[in-house]
Design an enzyme around this catalytic site. Structure first.
Site, mmCIF file in Angstrom:
data_model
loop_
_atom_site.group_PDB
_atom_site.id
_atom_site.type_symbol
_atom_site.label_atom_id
_atom_site.label_comp_id
_atom_site.label_asym_id
_atom_site.label_seq_id
_atom_site.Cartn_x
_atom_site.Cartn_y
_atom_site.Cartn_z
ATOM 1 N N TYR A 117 0.804 -1.213 0.098
ATOM 2 C CA TYR A 117 -0.049 -0.118 -0.107
ATOM 3 C C TYR A 117 0.756 1.092 0.058
ATOM 4 O O TYR A 117 0.638 2.436 -0.865
ATOM 5 C CB TYR A 117 -0.981 0.010 1.241
ATOM 6 C CG TYR A 117 -1.979 -1.219 1.421
ATOM 7 C CD1 TYR A 117 -3.083 -1.056 0.461
ATOM 8 C CD2 TYR A 117 -1.760 -2.193 2.093
ATOM 9 C CE1 TYR A 117 -3.949 -2.261 0.622
ATOM 10 C CE2 TYR A 117 -2.667 -3.348 2.288
ATOM 11 C CZ TYR A 117 -3.906 -3.256 1.327
ATOM 12 O OH TYR A 117 -4.582 -4.465 1.506
ATOM 13 N N CYS A 159 -6.204 -6.408 -6.790
ATOM 14 C CA CYS A 159 -5.947 -5.790 -5.833
ATOM 15 C C CYS A 159 -5.193 -6.845 -4.469
ATOM 16 O O CYS A 159 -4.869 -6.699 -3.826
ATOM 17 C CB CYS A 159 -7.342 -5.368 -4.972
ATOM 18 S SG CYS A 159 -8.762 -6.613 -5.172
ATOM 19 N N GLU A 219 -0.379 -17.545 -8.724
ATOM 20 C CA GLU A 219 0.318 -16.447 -9.540
ATOM 21 C C GLU A 219 2.072 -16.787 -9.238
ATOM 22 O O GLU A 219 2.900 -16.367 -9.806
ATOM 23 C CB GLU A 219 0.038 -15.209 -9.356
ATOM 24 C CG GLU A 219 -1.306 -14.731 -9.976
ATOM 25 C CD GLU A 219 -1.392 -13.419 -9.826
ATOM 26 O OE1 GLU A 219 -0.511 -12.645 -9.562
ATOM 27 O OE2 GLU A 219 -2.478 -12.797 -9.893
#
Length: 150
Positions: A86, A115, A143
């Protein structure tokens, strides 16, 4: 608006199309409409979960403020298999990390706008999608993303 529900390893998901763009992807049941775009989006999401797709090629519209769209653009820019914090996104946008966290939580098109690739300064944080942090971990594992704490 038209909707199409598809089954995924993380539960049923519903894609929503409006005016030729994908505007929402959420966990749960929805409509069973078939359009060229919804069918293409369904195939791309299924290919992603099958490990056969790393990027999405779909018209997207993020309803929300310019800031919400900027955060979504920043998330789209995070490559498959990588994460950002973030704080890193906040620094690039010149805003507080907490604001980025709120925008990530308000992402209307999760998975396609990844996200799940955004982490806290100390590692793994929550996830607003169905299944919470367990779903986030499953997506990151799919992933092959490293560098997160369980």
């Amino acid at each position: 608006m038209t909707q199409l529900t598809l089954d995924t390893p993380t539960g049923p998901m519903c894609l929503t199309e409006r005016d030729g763009a994908i505007v929402r992807l959420e966990w749960g049941e929805g409509g069973h409409d078939h359009t060229l775009l919804l069918d293409a989006a369904m195939r791309q999401v299924q290919d992603y979960f099958a490990g056969q797709r790393e990027t999405f090629d779909l018209p997207l519209v993020v309803d929300g403020s310019d800031f919400q769209r900027a955060v979504c653009d920043a998330m789209i820019a995070i490559p498959f298999g990588y994460t950002k914090t973030y704080g890193e996104i906040a620094k690039a946008l010149g805003v507080p990390a907490q604001a980025v966290g709120q925008a990530c939580g308000g992402n209307p098109i999760p998975v396609i706008i990844p996200c799940h690739r955004v982490m806290g300064a100390k590692g793994l944080t929550g996830f607003s999608g169905q299944g919470g942090v367990e779903t986030k971990v499953a997506l990151l594992r799919l992933e092959g993303a490293g560098g997160f704490l369980i």
